[in-house]
Design an enzyme around this catalytic site. Structure first.
Site, PDB file in Angstrom:
ATOM      1  N   LYS A   4       5.964   9.451   8.858  1.00  0.00           N
ATOM      2  CA  LYS A   4       5.730   8.997  10.220  1.00  0.00           C
ATOM      3  C   LYS A   4       6.819   9.406  11.195  1.00  0.00           C
ATOM      4  O   LYS A   4       6.761  10.471  11.802  1.00  0.00           O
ATOM      5  CB  LYS A   4       5.497   7.482  10.241  1.00  0.00           C
TER       6      LYS A   4
ATOM      7  N   ASP B  71       9.366   2.525  -0.815  1.00  0.00           N
ATOM      8  CA  ASP B  71       8.410   3.233   0.040  1.00  0.00           C
ATOM      9  C   ASP B  71       8.714   2.838   1.480  1.00  0.00           C
ATOM     10  O   ASP B  71       8.325   1.772   1.946  1.00  0.00           O
ATOM     11  CB  ASP B  71       6.982   2.848  -0.355  1.00  0.00           C
TER      12      ASP B  71
ATOM     13  N   TYR C  75       0.852  -1.187   0.000  1.00  0.00           N
ATOM     14  CA  TYR C  75       0.000   0.000   0.000  1.00  0.00           C
ATOM     15  C   TYR C  75       0.888   1.237   0.000  1.00  0.00           C
ATOM     16  O   TYR C  75       1.845   1.324   0.780  1.00  0.00           O
ATOM     17  CB  TYR C  75      -0.888   0.001   1.249  1.00  0.00           C
TER      18      TYR C  75
END
Length: 456
Positions: free
Chosen positions: A291, A263, A168
């Site tokens: 994050k 990613d 994702y």
């Protein structure tokens, strides 16, 4: 990930709670807040998985966090293994992060202009990361990935992107796609509102399938701008890949003039300061982060060699901008947090703590012959109701096993342990989790597993 989100909102298995073990926690105030939230937000939430549709009960509205604990609106206290989905590697309300943020906020919270804090955080990252030479800050992981894709297309002058089923990369249009039925397929849109023409520029193959990759490059010769992968896929279970497969991606991209994008929005700074690139010793062309570099505040970034990054505006022709990019408060939080991660032995201690925790749980489950595995890397872990020794592809996850996670999640909440409300999500250990907390959590997990397998 998208399939799991759809399952979450399907409403399947929404039968009333049948109390077993400990009495269910009181959620009266959270339930009241949720009913009100549904009048303001679609589904009552601002991100789908928060709706608790794949577990029992209404969503918990969190009121505060400190160390490894969170408290909800009803006063229930939990040992938290969600850690805001990963960024809180130092735990909640870390004093050094809080103090740095408070100091910077006294001078203003947004300028839309350069600040020295951007330089300071960038230098902190680049000085200790040999895989990138320049970077650009953005406001989220999704924005970082979207920008990296545009950069790859602009740099290579090609349009197609190759991604993997089970990874994702945020909710940008060209990546909200899933695989079709063939070995190599164009993406099929997995969300309403994504034009088919966008999906037709994305090729989707299964993880760990070299044959499909080779076929894709033969079929779309000189058309693939980049391969994008979570080198540690952690959005649809923890689908750990062999280094040999990741090296194969590096090699096939180099052979075909395509870029390799890692990613690392989750894995970056989580398995080590250099993330998965450093863990595996593989150099991608572009890396995206998020994050952890914001210390709990919204931030992301993407980085590459100076040659590639200098294609970004205002130097190059690839346009990308953001009013809140490099926001001083987020930069301050990132500086404070990353400085702590550079302390001698930080990752060794954190990873050892995680290893002891996960191995203890696995020993318990194995001794009882439970069909249950704990997969982990660094300070990331995932509970899977399976007897497979390895799960490296999304189609190897048994959807029926999520019913057991649903029961486990309820029992853990009743014992003061908070996991993300989906069996497809991973958990995280922070430096704030101490031995006493982890022992309490282990006992709660042991009891919960006994109840789950007693009811089989």
């Amino acid at each position: 990930m998208l399939d799991s989100i759809k399952k979450i909102f399907s409403g399947e298995g929404d039968e009333p709670v049948n109390a077993t073990g400990k009495t269910d926690i009181h959620r009266g105030k959270s339930a009241e807040l949720y009913e009100k939230a549904k009048t303001f937000f679609p589904g009552g939430v601002n991100s789908p998985v928060r709706a608790f549709k794949s577990v029992y009960g209404t969503p918990l509205f969190i009121e505060k966090g400190d160390g490894c604990h969170v408290w909800d609106a009803d006063g229930n206290q939990f040992i938290d293994f969600c850690c805001s989905w990963g960024p809180l590697i130092l735990g909640h309300n870390n004093a050094k992060v809080r103090e740095k943020v408070t100091e910077v906020m006294q001078k203003g919270m947004s300028f839309g202009a350069p600040t020295a804090l951007e330089n300071e955080l960038a230098e902190l990252i680049l000085k200790h990361n040999k895989f990138i030479k320049k970077l650009r800050f953005v406001s989220s992981g999704t924005e970082a990935v979207m920008s990296a894709i545009r950069l790859a297309r602009g740099y290579t002058q090609r349009d197609k992107i190759l991604k993997f089923e089970g990874c994702y990369h945020g909710h940008s249009d060209s990546l909200l796609v899933k695989a079709g039925s063939g070995l190599v397929t164009f993406g099929e849109t997995s969300s309403a509102g994504v034009p088919k023409s966008f999906a037709d520029e994305t090729i989707v193959v299964a993880l760990n399938d070299k044959e499909a990759l080779q076929k894709a490059f033969e079929e779309f010769k000189d058309q693939i701008a980049a391969i994008i992968i979570e080198p540690i896929p952690a959005n649809n279970g923890l689908l750990l890949q062999d280094k040999e497969f990741l090296q194969y991606l590096r090699d096939i991209c180099s052979q075909n003039g395509s870029l390799l994008i890692f990613d690392e929005v989750i894995s970056g700074f989580r398995v080590g300061f250099e993330g998965a690139a450093g863990y595996y010793g593989i150099k991608p062309d572009i890396i995206t982060y998020g994050k952890i570099i914001g210390g709990g505040l919204p931030v992301g970034c993407y980085g590459a060699s100076a040659e590639i990054m200098d294609n970004i505006s205002p130097v190059g022709s690839v346009y990308q901008a953001g009013t809140l990019s490099g926001n001083p408060v987020a930069m301050a939080a990132g500086i404070a947090q990353l400085s702590e991660l550079l302390r001698m032995g930080f990752y060794r201690d954190l990873n050892n703590k995680t290893e002891e925790f996960t191995e203890s749980i696995q020993r318990f489950a194995s001794a009882r012959n439970y069909k249950f595995k704990v997969f982990s890397i660094g300070s990331i872990f995932w509970f899977a109701f399976t007897d497979k020794e390895k799960i490296s592809r999304a189609d190897e996850i048994d959807p029926a096993s999520m019913e057991k996670f649903k029961k486990m999640h309820r029992e853990l909440l009743n014992r003061g342990v908070y996991l993300g409300p989906s069996g497809y999500e991973v958990g995280f250990i922070s430096s704030a989790h101490n031995k006493i907390d982890l022992e309490k959590a282990k006992r709660a997990i042991f009891d919960s597993l006994d109840l789950v397998f007693r009811d089989k």
